[in-house]
Design a protein around this motif. Structure first.
Motif, PDB file in Angstrom:
ATOM      1  N   UNK A 145      -8.302 -36.884  -3.043  1.00 36.90           N
ATOM      2  CA  UNK A 145      -6.588 -35.823  -1.754  1.00 36.90           C
ATOM      3  C   UNK A 145      -7.019 -35.024  -1.143  1.00 36.90           C
ATOM      4  N   UNK A 146      -8.146 -34.562  -0.441  1.00 36.54           N
ATOM      5  CA  UNK A 146      -7.873 -33.324   0.080  1.00 36.54           C
ATOM      6  C   UNK A 146      -6.995 -32.883   1.145  1.00 36.54           C
ATOM      7  N   UNK A 147      -6.826 -31.649   0.767  1.00 34.58           N
ATOM      8  CA  UNK A 147      -5.709 -31.837   1.634  1.00 34.58           C
ATOM      9  C   UNK A 147      -5.290 -30.022   2.219  1.00 34.58           C
ATOM     10  N   UNK A 148      -4.912 -29.314   3.254  1.00 35.65           N
ATOM     11  CA  UNK A 148      -4.619 -28.224   3.318  1.00 35.65           C
ATOM     12  C   UNK A 148      -2.894 -27.823   2.862  1.00 35.65           C
ATOM     13  N   UNK A 161      -7.720 -24.580   0.497  1.00 37.87           N
ATOM     14  CA  UNK A 161      -8.063 -25.989   1.031  1.00 37.87           C
ATOM     15  C   UNK A 161      -8.809 -26.471  -0.198  1.00 37.87           C
ATOM     16  N   UNK A 162      -7.546 -27.662  -0.769  1.00 36.13           N
ATOM     17  CA  UNK A 162      -7.685 -28.245  -1.938  1.00 36.13           C
ATOM     18  C   UNK A 162      -8.284 -29.418  -1.577  1.00 36.13           C
ATOM     19  N   UNK A 163      -8.824 -29.893  -2.974  1.00 36.03           N
ATOM     20  CA  UNK A 163      -9.117 -31.357  -3.435  1.00 36.03           C
ATOM     21  C   UNK A 163      -9.786 -31.761  -4.597  1.00 36.03           C
ATOM     22  N   UNK A 164      -9.331 -32.803  -4.665  1.00 34.36           N
ATOM     23  CA  UNK A 164     -10.228 -33.359  -6.628  1.00 34.36           C
ATOM     24  C   UNK A 164     -11.446 -33.502  -6.365  1.00 34.36           C
ATOM     25  N   UNK A 165     -12.210 -33.277  -7.598  1.00 33.47           N
ATOM     26  CA  UNK A 165     -13.522 -33.753  -8.310  1.00 33.47           C
ATOM     27  C   UNK A 165     -13.567 -33.911  -9.233  1.00 33.47           C
ATOM     28  N   UNK A 172      -9.690 -23.207  -2.801  1.00 38.87           N
ATOM     29  CA  UNK A 172     -10.211 -22.376  -1.373  1.00 38.87           C
ATOM     30  C   UNK A 172      -9.186 -21.698  -0.880  1.00 38.87           C
ATOM     31  N   UNK A 173      -9.163 -20.251  -0.936  1.00 36.60           N
ATOM     32  CA  UNK A 173      -8.804 -19.861   0.597  1.00 36.60           C
ATOM     33  C   UNK A 173      -9.338 -19.497   1.793  1.00 36.60           C
TER      34      UNK A 173
END
Length: 198
Positions: A145-148, A161-165, A172-173
């Motif tokens: 679910x990577x997205x801005x 920038x947001x993503x889950x692992x 990340x700003x």
């Protein structure tokens, strides 16, 4: 063009629409049928972009650096001016404000230089995965679910920038980085799809 020819063209367009063909060559039509980045293009066939290199290293923005250093210097100067040019009979509270302003801005400048110039954060994206200064490297198979996302404050628009692992989430700003929202969305789309071809 005769009436009969116009009628034939209308019939062709109607047949094309019924056959689910794209017959719209207008500017809007071409825009609607271009590849969209990230999750918006999941249902279309991936077309690689040869302009995107095998790996992209995104450094900090010098404009962001210079702006912050200038503003911090201005506030330090303001604090010094308060301490030097306020009349001696003025309240000691004024001197306290000047001292706090100087100390606070010096500390802010130190942390900013440490984080931006000494550590030199980089955002690295490739078909293998994403690497940030905070969470290190993660391959695409771990990333979800990577997205801005956009967060608005009273004075600014912040892109993140947001993503889950596994077990964690990266937020990340992107403000310090030399890249726009459209550019990074395109990179995420291309590299994510390239990873599926490995």
């Amino acid at each position: 063009m005769g009436l009969h020819q116009r009628s034939d063209i209308k019939e062709l367009k109607k047949s094309a629409r019924l056959s689910a063909l794209d017959f719209d060559d207008s500017l809007l039509g071409r825009w609607l049928h271009t590849d969209l980045p990230s999750g918006q293009a999941q249902h279309t066939q991936f077309t690689d972009d040869p302009a995107v290199p095998a790996q992209t290293i995104i450094g900090i923005s010098w404009g962001h650096l210079i702006f912050n250093l200038v503003m911090q210097t201005v506030f330090i100067g303001l604090g010094i001016a308060i301490c030097l040019y306020v009349p001696k009979e003025a309240s000691s509270f004024i001197y306290l404000i000047g001292g706090i302003l100087i100390a606070g801005m010096l500390y802010a400048m130190y942390t900013f230089i440490r984080d931006m110039l000494i550590r030199r954060p980089k955002l690295i994206i490739s078909k293998e995965g994403i690497q940030t200064v905070h969470t290190g490297f993660h391959c695409w198979s771990e990333i979800q679910d990577e997205k801005i996302i956009i967060r608005r404050t009273r004075s600014a628009r912040v892109e993140i920038l947001v993503y889950h692992f596994p077990g964690e989430t990266e937020n990340l700003t992107l403000t310090p980085y030399a890249i726009s929202q459209r550019q990074i969305e395109r990179l995420l789309y291309v590299y994510r799809n390239r990873s599926k071809l490995i």
